[in-house]
Write an enzyme that holds these catalytic residues in place. Sequence first.
Site, PDB file in Angstrom:
ATOM      1  N   ASP A  27       0.819  -1.212   0.000  1.00 54.14           N
ATOM      2  CA  ASP A  27       0.000   0.000   0.000  1.00 54.14           C
ATOM      3  C   ASP A  27       0.856   1.267   0.000  1.00 54.14           C
ATOM      4  OD1 ASP A  27       0.961  -0.347   2.590  1.00 54.14           O
ATOM      5  OD2 ASP A  27      -1.003  -0.746   3.461  1.00 54.14           O
ATOM      6  N   ASN A  86      -7.407  -2.590  14.299  1.00 56.29           N
ATOM      7  CA  ASN A  86      -8.804  -2.872  13.946  1.00 56.29           C
ATOM      8  C   ASN A  86      -8.926  -4.079  13.010  1.00 56.29           C
ATOM      9  OD1 ASN A  86      -7.902  -1.933  11.487  1.00 56.29           O
ATOM     10  ND2 ASN A  86      -9.250  -0.154  11.385  1.00 56.29           N
ATOM     11  N   HIS A 122      -7.190  -4.606  10.182  1.00 54.28           N
ATOM     12  CA  HIS A 122      -6.906  -4.416   8.751  1.00 54.28           C
ATOM     13  C   HIS A 122      -5.631  -5.147   8.334  1.00 54.28           C
ATOM     14  CE1 HIS A 122      -4.592  -0.378   9.528  1.00 54.28           C
ATOM     15  NE2 HIS A 122      -3.730  -1.358   9.409  1.00 54.28           N
ATOM     16  N   GLU A 127      -9.450  -1.810   5.276  1.00 52.78           N
ATOM     17  CA  GLU A 127     -10.101  -1.508   6.546  1.00 52.78           C
ATOM     18  C   GLU A 127     -11.343  -2.392   6.735  1.00 52.78           C
ATOM     19  OE1 GLU A 127      -8.462   0.147   8.570  1.00 52.78           O
ATOM     20  OE2 GLU A 127      -8.077   2.248   8.048  1.00 52.78           O
TER      21      GLU A 127
HETATM   22  P1  PGA Z   1       2.267  -1.487  12.600  1.00 52.17           P
HETATM   23  O1  PGA Z   1       1.089  -1.447  11.551  1.00 52.17           O
HETATM   24  O2  PGA Z   1       3.223  -2.505  12.110  1.00 52.17           O
HETATM   25  O3  PGA Z   1       2.849  -0.123  12.598  1.00 52.17           O
HETATM   26  O4  PGA Z   1       1.662  -1.880  13.908  1.00 52.17           O
HETATM   27  C1  PGA Z   1       0.570  -2.652  11.091  1.00 52.17           C
HETATM   28  C2  PGA Z   1      -0.567  -2.384  10.156  1.00 52.17           C
HETATM   29  O5  PGA Z   1      -1.263  -1.370  10.313  1.00 52.17           O
HETATM   30  O6  PGA Z   1      -0.783  -3.206   9.244  1.00 52.17           O
END
Ligand code: PGA
Length: 243
Positions: free
Chosen positions: A67, A134, A136, A141
Amino acid sequence: MELIIVKNYEEASDLAFEHMIEVVKSNPKANLGLATGSTPIGLYDRMVKDHQTNGTSYKEIKTFNLDEYFGLDPQHEQSYYRFMYEHLFKDIDINLDNTHVPSGVGDIQENCNQYNALLKENPIDIQLLGIGGNGHIGFNEPGTAFDSVTHYIELKQRTREDNARLFFNGHLEEVPTHAITMGISNIMAAKKVLLIACGENKADAIVKMVEEEPSVDCPASALKNHPNCVCIVDEAAASKLSK
Ligand code: PGA
């Protein structure tokens, strides 16, 4: 889904490195699906160290990131292209022409179409994932359809807050509101999926992913239907599992 619980972030990074390097060593032309965020930094550090000490080569490896923020130029200090360059690409012998991060600038629908075509031409051997608080994966999302392909998406408030805390010096207003992300079906098409989850902030998402039926409320739960998915979870992220 194979769930492996390890003590902490260091152990998670060590084990993730073993899975990643096995793919790279068995196929020097492998297509790696890569992720950004705080989680994979330990893994990338180990890949760099291994390249420097053992000479593991990435000359013919291709990479495809999940992404990118909408509106951030690749050279922007918070762009995911820049993250990949700083944490991995600049320190290994990869050909930068073989590194792919979706573009968040220009005609976004055209960028999505191009990325989907690229993924079709280049099946991913191993897809690395973090998981959002959450649930994702990538920037898919909650509510994202399981059959989604690369698309433009509005980020949830929690995602923007988490990312502001970790990467934008707490400045929520600087975190883009939208992003371009591989879809869930692009992720599911990878031959192998490697998810890493560390810290208490991930505990609720891990319960939903592991203990509940697959549902769009928890995008990571789609992975239950993947034939070769390894989830490395530290004790803090596993702390709310019932067994
Ligand atoms: P993070 O993010 O590794 O910074 O916890 C993970 C994500 O949002 O996929």
